[in-house]
Design an enzyme around this catalytic site. Structure first.
Site, PDB file in Angstrom:
ATOM      1  N   GLY A  72      -3.202  11.905 -20.428  1.00  0.00           N
ATOM      2  CA  GLY A  72      -3.441  10.525 -20.031  1.00  0.00           C
ATOM      3  C   GLY A  72      -4.659  10.417 -19.128  1.00  0.00           C
ATOM      4  CG  HIS A 110       0.276   9.913 -11.732  1.00  0.00           C
ATOM      5  ND1 HIS A 110       1.583  10.301 -11.564  1.00  0.00           N
ATOM      6  CD2 HIS A 110      -0.406  11.044 -12.080  1.00  0.00           C
ATOM      7  CE1 HIS A 110       1.690  11.592 -11.810  1.00  0.00           C
ATOM      8  NE2 HIS A 110       0.497  12.066 -12.124  1.00  0.00           N
ATOM      9  CD  GLU A 111      -3.938  11.053 -13.184  1.00  0.00           C
ATOM     10  OE1 GLU A 111      -4.134  12.109 -12.551  1.00  0.00           O
ATOM     11  OE2 GLU A 111      -3.086  10.961 -14.096  1.00  0.00           O
ATOM     12  CG  HIS A 135      -2.183  13.903  -8.736  1.00  0.00           C
ATOM     13  ND1 HIS A 135      -1.143  14.726  -8.388  1.00  0.00           N
ATOM     14  CD2 HIS A 135      -2.010  13.628 -10.064  1.00  0.00           C
ATOM     15  CE1 HIS A 135      -0.369  14.922  -9.455  1.00  0.00           C
ATOM     16  NE2 HIS A 135      -0.857  14.263 -10.469  1.00  0.00           N
ATOM     17  CD  GLU A 143       1.373  16.267 -12.340  1.00  0.00           C
ATOM     18  OE1 GLU A 143       1.629  15.043 -12.267  1.00  0.00           O
ATOM     19  OE2 GLU A 143       0.199  16.703 -12.325  1.00  0.00           O
TER      20      GLU A 143
HETATM   21 ZN   LIG Z   1      -0.098  14.027 -12.412  1.00  0.00          ZN
END
Ligand SMILES: [Zn+2]
Length: 850
Positions: free
Chosen positions: A254, A290-291, A294, A313
């Site tokens: 993704g 999400h990214e 991180h 994750e």
């Molecule tokens: Zn991830």
């Protein structure tokens, strides 16, 4: 590499690298087929290292030269890398290698996508760029010089210089090589900016191919919201002057959280009302978050080794789910997540590919980017939060960031901060990380003299390599309702720790109705003898939105199972309950849409299998059709009013409220189409000014086999838009009747726009094939054969995507002997293919060995 001698890696074999990497300088001289990569790396031997071997990983590299402290050396080239004699004091390693980005169809390392250079290094792609200790516990600062004639040349960190034909970047934050990124090509940017809470100005950019600039605004807003949310909720601030996102068409995953330079599958960032559905918008918002998240949970604190993948994750999926719940609707997000968990993770956890969130062995780490590591990993964190409470959770997280910033960590480090912050012993809880399989929790009840007792018994079926399981800690959120529908006990979290355990509730005036596993407080399967009347009661009265939906879902399943097994008619009481709910305008439209969405046919197959029956995909399909037709007829008089009431007027906005209304509207339209021959859907298609309504109308028409004209028109309108064409490919297969599914998919692989090298297009076709339950599992076996043919062909180009798609076969043991032997034949054919990749070999072997 010979496929019959695959190497297995074990968690227990972990040893640290014998050298520190003090700095990394890389120079790229870009050329499509002959890129030169010059590395200059400062190594310092660790005096106390157990293993002093100087081994650098390297794959598919042509070594031009190597030097140590300026003197030419001749390293020994070994399987998977090189070895070299090195000084016992700090030294400088220099190497020049040549690589072929244009020939890299595996899309790992440096490759080309639509004439643009880009990278994907997680998990082990950096070793296809240069020789390096390519492991996550080796962290260093990177300085990167890119030479070439591309108009835009990007890497991690901050820009430090640029001129005609070159650009230089420096990333001050030590990072593992899997977070390295480089992008070069003809790109345009959609700019933005964000001021952090301490007043630092950050430049933001979304880089896309010319022509896609008008599809970046939503992604940019999502990025800013994510940055603000992480400051507000976790106190985490961004740490560079610049944050770049790049959209790439050919991408195996993704998106990727490379430090300061996130690379996205274009499907996960480009959005416009005309080309993206509501579901696309929501997914893009979540993936951008999400990214971005991180940056702290993954980049600043990374994983010691790839066995710990769920450390970054699981936590980051949990964080992005919190974000989406805050931005949109908390109950709807929770229900969506549980639907996904049951559709993707439960089959994995209850089949040949079952593994714990922290696996202990692998042959190819790319095969462990799974629903178990991601989604179950997030569920485990949700349970932890529920057990320690919100305040302690944030206290532990604060300690985690203070204690481990800049480190490569393990699950043990993660649990230790919770133990230190709360004083709790988490040794039993840790079993969630080491045991595979979905626990079953059997519930029985007893009521006497005002005292109500709930007894829970937990057990987990055997999984590959784990025949016996110890009892786990299971947070069981329970509330009690009185028979008149009032809540007599608010939600309480009961903590199961034993194989069998009872809890009592005193002082009740009458026997209560229990609402168990509220908010889906643990990823388990509840087994409880109950009546449809009680389920209907909870659907009407439960104060917990998740369990209200769950009661409806259970009713839907029961009626389907009865229809399949006994040829029963759809349950009348359930149809009445559905009708009442759908017509109740006080209820959230998104929630009503969810209750109206039937359980998947694969879910019914799994339910039947668990109850000891052999599922017949055609019968399950027929029951679904009959049920939907009956529901449409029952609602006949209300449908036109409901359709009108849920139609969103005015200009399109992807906000949660409008999206929820459109979701319900789409469900109503699909029912209406069964009665009016597609008249309303055709009108909606003709009038639609956004993809959500256009797509919903097309899907309803195609399902009814009345969409030929619209499908052609859709193609004419969108043939130049790759992402919309993916929808067109997938929809035809998803809507095909069982006996036509394989032929439809096969015809589409002959289409001029089918491109095997593009993972999105391949997944559009074969993801849809595997997702059409009755079509894929049609007794002819044509679906199995078509998928196997194409997996064999794709494996030569792209092992990673091939291996992941093999999971379509993971449920094969559910079905009858005939289907099993058809699938076994295809799996054996794949396994016997000459030159099969390590990735695919591991997956097929695991599935076959079950
Ligand atoms: Zn991830």
């Amino acid at each position: 590499m010979a496929k019959d001698t695959p190497q297995t890696f074990y968690l227990k074999d972990y040893t640290p690298f014998g050298f520190d990497v003090e700095s990394v300088h890389l120079t790229f001289r870009l050329a499509p087929e002959t890129t030169r990569v010059l590395s200059r790396i400062r190594f310092a031997p660790k005096p106390d290292a157990a293993d002093k071997t100087f081994f650098l990983y390297g794959e598919e590299l042509q070594l031009i030269s190597a030097k140590i402290d300026g003197q030419a050396v001749t390293p020994e080239l070994v399987d998977g890398g090189l070895k070299c004699a090195v000084p016992s004091a700090p030294f400088t390693w220099e190497a020049e290698v040549e690589i072929n980005p244009a020939g890299n169809t595996a899309l790992e390392g440096l490759y080309m996508s639509n004439r643009m250079y880009c990278t994907q290094c997680e998990a082990e792609g950096f070793r296809k760029i240069t020789y390096y200790p390519d492991r996550p516990d080796v962290m260093s600062t990177f300085t990167v010089r890119i030479e070439g004639d591309e108009p835009v040349m990007l890497s991690n960190g901050n820009p430090v210089g640029a001129g005609e034909g070159w650009a230089e970047w420096h990333d001050p934050w030590p990072k593992p090589a899997y977070l390295f990124a480089l992008v070069a090509g003809d790109l345009v940017n959609h700019p933005g900016s964000f001021t952090t809470k301490s007043g630092k100005e950050v430049e933001l950019n979304i880089w896309v191919r010319p022509g896609d600039e008008n599809k970046c605004a939503f992604g940019m807003e999502a990025l800013k919201k994510s940055m603000k949310w992480d400051e507000d909720v976790y106190g985490l601030e961004y740490d560079l002057e610049l944050f770049n996102i790049v959209a790439v068409d050919d991408f195996n995953m993704g998106a990727m959280e490379n430090k300061g330079l996130n690379i996205f599958n274009s499907s996960c960032v480009l959005a416009s009302p005309e080309t993206s559905t509501d579901a696309n918008f929501e997914r893009i918002e979540a993936i951008i978050a999400h990214e971005y998240f991180h940056n702290w949970t993954g980049n600043r604190i990374t994983c010691r080794d790839w066995f710990q993948l769920c450390l970054k994750e699981g936590l980051t999926v949990f964080r992005d789910a919190q974000f989406t719940a805050d931005m949109r609707s908390e109950p709807v997000k929770r229900i969506d997540d549980v639907i996904t968990l049951r559709a993707r993770q439960f089959p994995e956890d209850n089949g040949p590919l079952a593994h714990p969130p922290r696996p202990e062995a692998f042959q190819e780490i790319n095969n462990f980017y799974t629903a178990t590591v991601y989604e179950k990993g997030a569920e485990v964190i949700g349970m932890l939060k529920r057990l320690v409470g919100d305040e302690s959770y944030y206290k532990a997280l604060k300690l985690y960031f203070e204690r481990h910033d800049g480190q490569a960590c393990t699950i043990e480090d993660w649990l230790k901060v919770f133990e230190d912050a709360t004083g709790r012993d988490l040794s039993q809880f840790k079993l969630w990380y080491s045991q595979a399989g979905t626990p079953r929790v059997k519930v029985t009840e007893d009521y006497a003299g005002g005292t109500y007792t709930l007894t829970f018994e937990q057990s987990t079926p055997p999984t590959p390599g784990q025949p016996d399981k110890a009892p786990r800690v299971i947070p069981m959120a329970v509330g009690l309702l009185s028979p008149n529908g009032d809540e007599v006990r608010a939600t309480e979290v009961l903590e199961l720790t034993e194989a069998k355990q009872s809890f009592t509730f005193e002082g009740l005036a009458s026997k209560p109705v229990p609402s168990i596993l509220r908010e889906f407080s643990a990823p388990v399967i509840l087994e409880r003898e109950t009546s449809n009347a009680e389920r209907a009661f909870l659907l009407a009265h439960d104060t917990d939105p998740f369990n209200r939906w769950e009661a409806g879902n259970a009713l839907a399943k029961e009626t389907r199972v009865a229809m399949v097994l006994d040829g029963a008619a759809p349950d009348a009481a359930y149809l009445d309950a559905l009708e009442k709910l759908v017509r109740d305008d006080e209820q959230d439209p998104a929630f009503r849409a969810l209750v109206l969405s039937p359980p998947s046919q694969s879910d019914i197959a799994q339910t039947l299998y668990e109850r000891g029956y052999t599922p017949d995909p055609q019968k399950i399909y027929d029951a679904a059709e009959t049920f939907t037709q009956t529901l449409a007829q029952q609602l006949e008089t209300s449908l036109p009013r409901l359709y009108a009431a849920t139609t969103v007027e005015g200009s399109y906005s992807p906000d949660a409220e409008s999206a929820g209304k459109r979701a319900l509207n789409g469900r109503i339209l699909s029912l209406l189409t069964r009665l009016d021959g597609g008249e309303q859907a055709a009108r909606q298609y003709a009038a639609a000014d956004n993809m959500t309504q256009q797509y919903a109308a097309l899907a309803a028409l195609m399902k009814a086999e009345k969409g030929e004209v619209q499908s052609r028109a859709f193609f004419e309108q969108w043939q130049d838009d790759r992402l919309v064409m993916d929808k067109w490919f997938a929809l035809q297969i998803a809507c095909a009747a069982p006996e036509k599914t394989a032929a439809t998919a096969k015809a589409l692989t002959q289409h001029a726009l089918f491109d095997m090298k593009n993972p999105n297009r391949f997944r559009a076709v074969f993801g849809a094939l595997a997702g059409n339950h009755a079509g894929f599992h049609h007794a002819s076996g044509e679906g199995y054969q078509l998928l196997a043919d194409n997996l064999i062909a794709l494996d030569k180009l792209n092992p990673q995507t091939t291996a992941r798609m093999c999971a379509a076969f993971q449920t094969w043991k559910r079905y009858d002997a005939g289907r099993q032997s058809l699938i076994r034949a295809q799996l054996s054919r794949i396994a016997g293919t000459e030159g099969l990749s390590r990735d695919t070999n591991e997956m097929v072997t695991r599935i076959l060995d079950a």
